[in-house]
Design a protein around this motif. Sequence first.
Motif, PDB file in Angstrom:
ATOM      1  N   VAL A   1     -16.140 -30.051  21.213  1.00 36.65           N
ATOM      2  CA  VAL A   1     -17.404 -30.730  21.504  1.00 36.65           C
ATOM      3  C   VAL A   1     -17.550 -30.917  23.012  1.00 36.65           C
ATOM      4  CG1 VAL A   1     -18.765 -32.828  21.137  1.00 36.65           C
ATOM      5  CG2 VAL A   1     -17.285 -31.969  19.309  1.00 36.65           C
TER       6      VAL A   1
ATOM      7  N   TYR B   1     -24.927 -33.017  22.641  1.00 39.33           N
ATOM      8  CA  TYR B   1     -23.631 -32.462  22.246  1.00 39.33           C
ATOM      9  C   TYR B   1     -23.787 -30.986  21.907  1.00 39.33           C
ATOM     10  CZ  TYR B   1     -22.202 -37.311  21.823  1.00 39.33           C
ATOM     11  OH  TYR B   1     -21.933 -38.624  22.085  1.00 39.33           O
TER      12      TYR B   1
ATOM     13  N   ASN C   1     -17.471 -42.584  20.213  1.00 41.92           N
ATOM     14  CA  ASN C   1     -16.010 -42.567  20.250  1.00 41.92           C
ATOM     15  C   ASN C   1     -15.466 -41.387  19.452  1.00 41.92           C
ATOM     16  OD1 ASN C   1     -15.711 -45.116  21.659  1.00 41.92           O
ATOM     17  ND2 ASN C   1     -16.451 -46.044  19.764  1.00 41.92           N
ATOM     18  N   PRO C   2     -14.702 -40.506  20.081  1.00 34.26           N
ATOM     19  CA  PRO C   2     -14.094 -39.392  19.350  1.00 34.26           C
ATOM     20  C   PRO C   2     -13.244 -39.887  18.175  1.00 34.26           C
ATOM     21  CG  PRO C   2     -13.900 -39.020  21.695  1.00 34.26           C
ATOM     22  CD  PRO C   2     -14.405 -40.431  21.516  1.00 34.26           C
TER      23      PRO C   2
ATOM     24  N   LEU D   1      -8.059 -35.460  16.780  1.00 34.04           N
ATOM     25  CA  LEU D   1      -7.910 -34.925  18.129  1.00 34.04           C
ATOM     26  C   LEU D   1      -6.691 -34.010  18.257  1.00 34.04           C
ATOM     27  CD1 LEU D   1      -8.690 -38.072  20.297  1.00 34.04           C
ATOM     28  CD2 LEU D   1     -10.171 -36.090  19.916  1.00 34.04           C
TER      29      LEU D   1
ATOM     30  N   GLU E   1     -17.948 -33.496  26.684  1.00 33.63           N
ATOM     31  CA  GLU E   1     -16.670 -34.170  26.940  1.00 33.63           C
ATOM     32  C   GLU E   1     -15.462 -33.254  26.881  1.00 33.63           C
ATOM     33  OE1 GLU E   1     -18.978 -37.121  24.223  1.00 33.63           O
ATOM     34  OE2 GLU E   1     -18.565 -34.988  24.249  1.00 33.63           O
TER      35      GLU E   1
ATOM     36  N   GLU F   1     -18.839 -41.621  14.110  1.00 36.17           N
ATOM     37  CA  GLU F   1     -17.996 -42.189  15.157  1.00 36.17           C
ATOM     38  C   GLU F   1     -18.229 -41.578  16.534  1.00 36.17           C
ATOM     39  OE1 GLU F   1     -13.850 -42.411  13.928  1.00 36.17           O
ATOM     40  OE2 GLU F   1     -14.487 -42.679  11.836  1.00 36.17           O
ATOM     41  N   HIS F   2     -18.359 -40.260  16.601  1.00 35.49           N
ATOM     42  CA  HIS F   2     -18.454 -39.585  17.895  1.00 35.49           C
ATOM     43  C   HIS F   2     -19.903 -39.455  18.363  1.00 35.49           C
ATOM     44  CE1 HIS F   2     -16.837 -36.090  20.596  1.00 35.49           C
ATOM     45  NE2 HIS F   2     -17.774 -36.778  21.196  1.00 35.49           N
TER      46      HIS F   2
ATOM     47  N   VAL G   1     -13.937 -32.449  23.977  1.00 36.69           N
ATOM     48  CA  VAL G   1     -13.099 -33.001  22.911  1.00 36.69           C
ATOM     49  C   VAL G   1     -12.744 -31.886  21.929  1.00 36.69           C
ATOM     50  CG1 VAL G   1     -13.070 -34.594  20.949  1.00 36.69           C
ATOM     51  CG2 VAL G   1     -14.062 -35.319  23.124  1.00 36.69           C
ATOM     52  N   TRP G   2     -11.451 -31.756  21.637  1.00 31.73           N
ATOM     53  CA  TRP G   2     -10.958 -30.741  20.703  1.00 31.73           C
ATOM     54  C   TRP G   2     -10.484 -31.419  19.429  1.00 31.73           C
ATOM     55  CZ3 TRP G   2      -9.432 -25.367  21.848  1.00 31.73           C
ATOM     56  CH2 TRP G   2      -9.957 -24.914  23.056  1.00 31.73           C
ATOM     57  N   TYR G   3     -11.045 -30.983  18.304  1.00 31.93           N
ATOM     58  CA  TYR G   3     -10.632 -31.464  16.988  1.00 31.93           C
ATOM     59  C   TYR G   3      -9.913 -30.340  16.249  1.00 31.93           C
ATOM     60  CZ  TYR G   3     -13.941 -35.390  17.486  1.00 31.93           C
ATOM     61  OH  TYR G   3     -14.614 -36.509  17.901  1.00 31.93           O
TER      62      TYR G   3
ATOM     63  N   ILE H   1     -17.355 -37.477  12.121  1.00 36.56           N
ATOM     64  CA  ILE H   1     -17.593 -37.010  13.490  1.00 36.56           C
ATOM     65  C   ILE H   1     -18.984 -37.448  13.945  1.00 36.56           C
ATOM     66  CG2 ILE H   1     -17.929 -34.955  14.930  1.00 36.56           C
ATOM     67  CD1 ILE H   1     -15.632 -33.644  13.265  1.00 36.56           C
TER      68      ILE H   1
END
Length: 102
Positions: free
Chosen positions: A68, A6, A95-96, A101, A71, A89-90, A73-75, A86
């Motif tokens: 991140v 990541y 899993n995001p 999100l 993937e 779970e991620h 992924v935007w938080y 984070i």
Amino acid sequence: MVQPKYHVFICTSCRINGTQKGMCYQKGAVDLIQAFMQEIEDRDLSGEVVINNTGCFGICDKGPVVVVYPEGVWYGNVSEDDVERIFDEHFEGGNPVGDLLI
């Protein structure tokens, strides 16, 4: 060369001239980076999770913003209290974190 699992980008509102000012900075993004770095150390994930600070992503109302990869992924509105989730779970669970999100 390190190939992390990541790659995490955290907006710290850093401007081209090096000054830090803006929403993410004002909302504690620098402390957020420290929390991510501490969690990496605590979980011995230094080869798997890499952190970089960034300039503005342009969605200041969602800040602090964390992105991140690989993937994409935007938080948004991430706080120090969210860092452990984070990781759990991620990064470790795959899993995001849905409620963060963007």
